[in-house]
Every structure is written in structure tokens, then in C-alpha cells.
Enzyme design. Structure first.
Site, mmCIF file in Angstrom:
data_model
loop_
_atom_site.group_PDB
_atom_site.id
_atom_site.type_symbol
_atom_site.label_atom_id
_atom_site.label_comp_id
_atom_site.label_asym_id
_atom_site.label_seq_id
_atom_site.Cartn_x
_atom_site.Cartn_y
_atom_site.Cartn_z
ATOM 1 N N HIS A 483 0.838 -1.207 0.000
ATOM 2 C CA HIS A 483 0.000 0.000 0.000
ATOM 3 C C HIS A 483 0.874 1.259 0.000
ATOM 4 O O HIS A 483 0.726 2.143 -0.856
ATOM 5 C CB HIS A 483 -0.906 -0.022 1.234
ATOM 6 C CG HIS A 483 -1.782 1.186 1.390
ATOM 7 N ND1 HIS A 483 -3.126 1.179 1.095
ATOM 8 C CD2 HIS A 483 -1.517 2.460 1.806
ATOM 9 C CE1 HIS A 483 -3.638 2.380 1.319
ATOM 10 N NE2 HIS A 483 -2.682 3.170 1.756
ATOM 11 N N GLU A 484 1.804 1.326 0.951
ATOM 12 C CA GLU A 484 2.655 2.532 1.038
ATOM 13 C C GLU A 484 3.543 2.664 -0.201
ATOM 14 O O GLU A 484 3.820 3.766 -0.658
ATOM 15 C CB GLU A 484 3.507 2.511 2.315
ATOM 16 C CG GLU A 484 2.712 2.526 3.614
ATOM 17 C CD GLU A 484 1.652 3.614 3.678
ATOM 18 O OE1 GLU A 484 1.842 4.687 3.052
ATOM 19 O OE2 GLU A 484 0.618 3.408 4.341
ATOM 20 N N PHE A 617 -13.851 15.133 13.587
ATOM 21 C CA PHE A 617 -13.868 16.301 14.473
ATOM 22 C C PHE A 617 -12.465 16.763 14.881
ATOM 23 O O PHE A 617 -12.296 17.868 15.377
ATOM 24 C CB PHE A 617 -14.710 16.012 15.722
ATOM 25 C CG PHE A 617 -16.167 15.832 15.415
ATOM 26 C CD1 PHE A 617 -16.908 16.869 14.859
ATOM 27 C CD2 PHE A 617 -16.809 14.628 15.647
ATOM 28 C CE1 PHE A 617 -18.250 16.715 14.543
ATOM 29 C CE2 PHE A 617 -18.157 14.454 15.341
ATOM 30 C CZ PHE A 617 -18.873 15.500 14.791
ATOM 31 N N GLY A 620 -8.547 15.258 9.346
ATOM 32 C CA GLY A 620 -8.799 15.967 8.087
ATOM 33 C C GLY A 620 -9.990 15.456 7.301
ATOM 34 O O GLY A 620 -10.152 15.801 6.136
ATOM 35 N N TYR A 621 -10.844 14.612 7.938
ATOM 36 C CA TYR A 621 -11.878 13.922 7.168
ATOM 37 C C TYR A 621 -13.269 14.546 7.246
ATOM 38 O O TYR A 621 -14.239 13.922 6.843
ATOM 39 C CB TYR A 621 -11.966 12.460 7.613
ATOM 40 C CG TYR A 621 -10.888 11.599 6.997
ATOM 41 C CD1 TYR A 621 -11.099 10.933 5.798
ATOM 42 C CD2 TYR A 621 -9.635 11.477 7.585
ATOM 43 C CE1 TYR A 621 -10.115 10.154 5.216
ATOM 44 C CE2 TYR A 621 -8.638 10.707 7.011
ATOM 45 C CZ TYR A 621 -8.880 10.046 5.827
ATOM 46 O OH TYR A 621 -7.901 9.293 5.259
#
Length: 700
Positions: A483-484, A617, A620-621
């Protein structure tokens, strides 16, 4: 020694590979203070002299930003991999000044006006697509940062920004403190029945840290906490249903009571975000959030989420019924009425029986050196690049860090990357990530044009080599490395010469996971898997039955897993698009309304999960949680292009691989992601491959 002088402070070199051996926490405050003062003066000069041309505004601004990115990037990198009290204090001292400088830059009227004038000038027609995208993004980001505001409205906007930053920190601190505040101490063998040795060790360590000096894994006492490595396995393995219930109820009520109650913060954050959106002329915060993302609007996101929900809801309900039947077959008294704290336990028992292997059994087949050989062999096969060790060519921050060269088919170097594979709990944060060290750029030095080659940081957190054994990886860790590396490939194989759109730069938030999720699919590809899975002692290949079990287990409970992500995505979007703070419906009532069509088991009345939802909250989502699924649709469809060509057909794979490299990996942020995807696939993305890969619809 005076660390603030230009010649001596290594943070002020401003280019090339960071001299890690020379950098200490003492360099941070004087180095960054001096740099910010210089950049501030440079910005003032640029505001006075900016011309509405590429060379008159974009290039000088890029040069200014790159100096900040280089120095502050090193500090942030070291915060992740070589953390210490001294470095943390230095970072904390300097960070507010960095944020203030960035705010000043983002709200600079002269810079903004120069960009606008460039977009309206005759030069615009001769700029390349990448250059236009950089200018358009600069104009958009300035507008979303409040550049067009003046007087009281601007002051109000900046005050909102500061209050939101403060609330976000407090929210996350409350979650951390509430998580730490709970502990369940167990003292008898009956209370820890079913728990694996790894959890007993962790629980004994937690007990010692809580003051039980004599605690041992064998004899206890044992302390279960709400930290995921403790809470997660406890729900999966504890045979004590009453204790599972206690721990589950504590988990879902975190940060919802007393001094740590996040409920008021949620209301305030949602209200301020709404105000901020209205000040900037957006009907809701969700529309403001989407203004810089790939998804065109809220309706498009909801349409995608609903399509996936409709495809996974019946599957999720069937999985739940199957689980009840399985529990009944084991004579479980709770089988007819499974509760939230029963699902992880019975899912794990069913998984063990269905697939009859554990993650630990596979480790000996995945030693890191072999996995790297398999990964490098795969990218040679599909992207025609050669990766070779280049240790010793670059300064490193720890002796375990490796350095590699990436070369094209002619043998010429086109990129480099660092790999920091092992966990170091004392100084390195958990998880895995890719970051930029150096971004590709075309530079003119001494009258000659040269390409600055990109360099990536790849971080993982796997078990280091012990007792003469290599680092043996779980299959999940193999997937994480792939993935990375996918993120790394997009950074390293870019063909864009402008740093503002090279690699991952200027790629929309909801599209940036495409290459990384794409690479994970190859872990299940027969040729790739058997190219790396061999026993580290005997050299024996992975037995075929394990491969078949891996394939079968891939889609286990995928309806339930898909619904869980969709539930979060729908709730996040509704909160930021239609919710009225202080209105008739509370946030929990809103969540329960959505749960009716996105969960197999409704939340308990006291479930206050939102009070601990850091992603939206304190991360960054906000109005962006859907991004996980949005990008997964793209990556599954991209991988389907290789499946359609035939995974056994080497020449076809190489041909599709070249197309993927030239578009998705090469074009970076130079075009809108939808244009990039369509250039690769010849059409818009379809959800079908994701639903097939998830086992939610049959492959045709």
C-alpha cells in the site's frame, strides 16, 4: 556554537538530501525562526514586485514555498521517526509561527491578484495543463482560505479558524484522556479465559504500568484498556460475555460524560464550520469541503454511497443470520439474541473454523528481504523499472533505514526512496505512511536545464529481526508495505516537471489512495504471492491450501465491513450538509436515523460513538470520510484492467502496466483525477469491480 548562523545550521541548507547525522533538536528553534524571518521579508518583496506571468509570480512563490517545505518537512519527519521530549518542545515552540506565516501567505491579496491576472492574460493560452492546474489550485485555495474577505468579516473568519483549531485539539485530548481513564483489572484465570498469549502479555504490562509491580502474563493481574490493541482482541477472544459487555459499553461512551464530554464541542464545531461555509458563500460545509475534492457535489457522493449500500445491506443481514446460526451450532445461550459485544467474538470463532489458519502461522513464509524481492519483481514486471540497494549514498536517521535507487529500462536513475521498516515504540509513531523528501522538478542551474529526481520516505512498523531471525511479516503487514509503496510510486514515477503538480501534489484528497489501494490487490495475485512466499528456514513455498484460504478469507464478512464504512460516511456527510445545530434533531438522533438503513444491529441508546469520532472532528476527514470508498472504487476498477488483460499474460500485463504508469502514476496532479482515470481506462469508473472483489456480486 551559534546554531543560528547560515553556515552552521543544517536546517537552512534548503536543498538536497537532509543531513540527518548533523541535525539536532537544538537547531529547530533558531533555524526555523531565522528562516521564517527571511521568508516573511521575501514575501513582502514578492508582494511589491509580483508580475502576472509564470516567471513573475509562480516560480518565485514556488521557490519561497520550497524553502519552507524542505526545512519544516525535515522537522515533521523527525517528529514521526525520531521523537524526543526536546524535539517535541522545539516543534511546539515554532509551530504557531509557521501557521501564522502560512495564513499570511494564503490571504495575501497581491499574490492572489497576480494569479488572477495571470489566468486572464495572453500567456494563459500557452501554459501547459499542469501549469494551469497549479494556477487554478492557487486561486481556489486562496479563496477557500478567505483571501477575498475584508474588515470585520475577515477578522471573524480568522477567529473561527483559530477556534476550530483549538476545539479540534481539545476534542482529541478528551478522547485520549477518556480512553486512558478506563481500566478493567482481572485477577483470576477464569476472567482471562480464551485470551491469546500476546494479549496476556500486553494486559500484564498495562497492570504493571498501573502500579501492580508483580503482574506477569502467566499469573496476572491483567488490565484491559480501551486502547485498540487491548480492546479489539479482548472482544474477539474473551469467553466471558459479561466482561465483553462491560468493556464494549465503556468504549462506546468514551468522552461523553463529565469534564471530558465532547458533546458541546461537536455542536460548536458543526456550527462554526457552517458559519465558515456561509462566509465563503457555500450552502453547507460539505459543499465547501468538496470544492477541492474529486467528487463534484454532495449528490454525487450520496449516489455512490447508496449504490454500495444497496449492494451490501442484504449481504450484511445474511452474515448476521449466519453468525447467529453458527453460535447456535455451538450451543451458545446468546445465539438467538446476539448483542454488539458478541459479534467480534463469534465472527472470530467462525473465521477460525471456516479458514482454519491464524495470522501467526503465515509469518515464517514472509521474511522482509524476500517480500521486498517479490515487490521489486512485480514493479519490474508491470512498470519496467529496476530497484537496487543504494545504502551508503544517503544520510539516514537510524541504522535500520535502507536507501534504494529506482532506474528506468535503460538503467538510468529516475528516483530514490528511504525504507524505515521496523517499529521503534520509544521514538517512532505507529502506523505506516509515505511522505515526500524531495519532489521532482525541472531546474535551471548555471544556464543548464536539469531534472531534480524525486525521493520518497516509506515508513512501516513491523517486528524487527530477533534472535538471528529476519523480520517475519504477517500477511496484513505485507499488504501495508505494498500500500505505502503505491503512494511512493506515484511520487517517484511522476513525469511532471513542476513541483506544484508533480507526484501526489495537487491530487484531490478523495483520489490520492488510488495507487496505494491498487497495489494491495497484487498481494493476492498468484505469481506475485508465490514469487515471495517461501519459508525463511527451509525455502519451501507457501502451501497451496494457505493461498486458497487467503483468497477465501478476503471477502469474509465483507457486507458487514462495507456497511460499517458507509455508515460513517453517510453520518459525516449528513452532519456537515443538512444538520442544523440547535435544531429539532440531535446528532445522536440523526445518527440513529441513518443507522436504520446502514447497520445490522442498531446502536445502543447510550452509544455516543460520535464523541470519539476523531477522523471528522479532530482529523482531516470532515465531510470527507466517504473518500475511503470513493478511492476504492477507482483502485478496484484500475486493477480490473489488468484482470481483463489476463494476469497470466505477461506481455498484456506489461502493456496495461505502461498505460497505468503513463497516466495514473505519471500525470500526478497535472490533470483532474477523472481525466487521468478516463485516459487510463477509456471510460468513467464503475463500482462493479469493487463489488466483485468484495464478494458482494458474482464475477461474470
Amino acid at each position: 556554537m551559534n546554531t543560528s548562523t547560515m553556515t552552521q545550521n543544517p536546517l537552512l541548507i534548503g536543498k538536497g538530501l537532509p543531513p540527518f547525522a548533523d541535525i539536532t533538536p537544538e537547531h529547530v528553534v533558531p533555524g526555523m525562526t531565522q528562516l521564517l524571518a527571511e521568508l516573511d521579508a521575501e514575501l513582502t518583496r514578492l508582494e511589491e514586485t509580483a508580475q502576472p506571468t509564470w516567471s513573475g509570480i509562480v516560480e518565485p512563490l514556488q521557490s519561497l514555498q520550497e524553502r519552507l517545505i524542505w526545512s519544516w518537512g525535515i522537522v515533521n519527519h523527525l517528529m514521526g521517526v525520531k521523537n524526543s521530549p526536546e524535539l517535541r518542545k522545539a516543534h511546539e515552540t515554532v509551530q504557531p509561527q509557521v501557521v501564522q506565516f502560512i495564513n499570511r501567505l494564503n490571504q495575501s491579496q497581491p499574490i492572489y491578484k497576480a494569479f488572477k491576472a495571470l489566468a486572464d492574460s495572453p500567456e494563459w493560452d500557452v501554459l501547459e495543463p499542469a501549469q494551469k492546474r497549479i494556477v487554478e489550485a492557487a486561486i481556489r485555495d486562496a479563496e477557500l482560505s478567505g483571501v477575498g474577505l475584508e474588515g470585520e468579516i475577515r477578522d471573524r473568519f480568522n477567529a473561527i479558524q483559530l477556534e476550530l483549531a483549538d476545539l479540534s485539539t481539545k476534542f482529541s485530548n478528551h478522547v485520549l484522556d477518556a480512553t486512558k481513564a478506563f481500566g478493567l483489572t482481572l485477577t483470576t484465570k477464569q476472567e482471562v479465559d480464551g485470551l491469546p498469549p500476546s494479549l496476556l502479555s500486553l494486559a500484564a504490562l498495562a497492570a504493571r504500568e498501573a502500579g501492580e509491580d508483580a503482574a506477569t502474563p502467566e499469573n496476572g493481574p491483567w488490565r484491559i484498556t480501551l486502547d485498540f490493541p487491548s480492546f479489539g482482541p479482548f472482544l474477539k477472544y474473551s469467553t466471558r460475555r459479561d466482561l465483553r459487555e462491560t468493556v464494549y459499553r465503556a468504549y462506546i461512551t468514551r468522552a461523553s460524560e463529565g469534564d471530558l464530554d465532547n458533546s458541546p464541542a461537536i455542536e460548536r464545531i458543526l456550527d462554526l464550520r457552517r458559519q465558515k461555509a456561509h462566509i465563503l458563500g457555500f450552502p453547507s460545509y460539505a459543499e465547501l469541503s468538496l470544492a477541492s475534492k474529486m467528487a463534484p457535489n454532495v449528490a454525487a457522493v450520496e449516489e455512490l454511497l447508496e449504490e454500495l449500500r444497496a449492494a451490501s445491506y442484504d449481504a450484511g443481514m445474511k452474515e448476521f443470520e449466519d453468525l447467529k446460526a453458527f453460535a447456535a451450532s455451538k450451543n451458545a445461550p446468546e445465539a438467538a439474541d446476539l448483542k454488539h459485544w458478541d459479534i467480534p467474538f463469534w465472527s472470530e470463532r467462525q473465521r477460525e473454523e471456516k479458514f482454519s489458519y491464524t495470522a501467526e502461522e503465515l509469518r515464517p513464509y514472509f521474511p522482509l528481504p524476500q517480500v521486498l524481492d517479490g515487490l521489486f519483481g512485480l514493479v519490474k514486471r508491470i512498470f519496467n523499472i529496476a530497484i537496487t540497494p543504494a545504502d551508503g549514498l544517503a544520510p539516514v536517521w537510524h541504522p535500520d533505514v535502507r536507501y534504494f535507487q529506482v532506474a528506468d529500462s535503460t538503467g538510468e536513475a529516475i528516483a530514490y526512496f528511504y525504507l524505515d521498516p521496523y517499529s521503534r515504540p520509544s521514538e517512532k509513531r505507529g502506523g505506516a505512511w509515505m511522505d515526500e523528501c524531495v519532489t521532482r522538478a525541472k531546474l535551471i542551474e548555471d544556464g543548464h536545464t536539469k531534472i531534480r529526481l524525486p525521493v520518497a520516505y516509506l515508513q512501516c512498523n513491523q517486528t524487527p529481526p530477533v534472535d538471528g531471525k529476519p523480520s517475519l511479516m504477517t500477511f496484513a503487514e505485507v499488504e501495508t508495505l505494498f500500500h505505502e509503496f503505491g503512494h511512493g510510486l506515484q511520487h517517484m514515477l511522476t513525469t511532471v516537471d513542476y513541483p506544484g503538480a508533480a507526484g501526489i501534489n495537487n491530487v484531490e484528497w478523495d483520489a490520492v489512495e488510488l495507487p496505494s489501494q491498487f497495489m494491495e490487490n497484487w498481494c493476492y495475485d498468484r505469481a506475485t504471492l508465490f514469487g515471495m512466499a517461501r519459508h525463511y528456514e527451509t525455502g519451501e513455498p507457501l502451501p497451496e491450501h494457505y493461498y486458497q484460504k487467503l483468497l477465501a478469507a478476503r471477502t469474509y464478512m465483507s457486507g458487514t465491513a462495507t456497511l460499517r464504512q458507509l455508515h460513517f460516511g453517510f453520518v459525516d456527510l449528513e452532519l456537515h450538509h443538512r444538520y442544523q445545530p440547535g435544531g429539532k434533531e440531535t446528532v445522536n438522533e440523526l445518527r440513529n436515523r441513518i443507522a436504520a438503513k446502514t447497520t445490522v444491529l442498531k446502536p445502543l441508546p447510550e452509544d455516543s460513538f460520535l464523541c470519539a469520532f476523531n477522523h471528522i472532528f479532530a482529523g482531516g476527514y470532515a465531510a470527507g470520510y466517504y473518500s475511503y470508498k470513493w478511492a476504492e472504487v477507482l483502485s478496484a476498477d484500475a486493477f480490473a484492467a489488468f484482470e481483463e488483460a489476463g494476469l497470466e499474460n505477461e506481455s498484456a500485463i506489461a502493456s496495461v502496466g505502461k498505460q497505468f504508469r503513463d497516466t495514473v502514476l505519471g500525470l500526478g496532479g497535472s490533470l483532474h483525477p477523472m481525466e487521468v482515470f478516463k485516459t487510463f481506462r477509456g471510460r468513467e469508473p464503475s463500482t462493479k469491480p469493487l463489488l466483485i472483489h468484495s464478494g458482494l456480486i458474482p464475477a461474470t
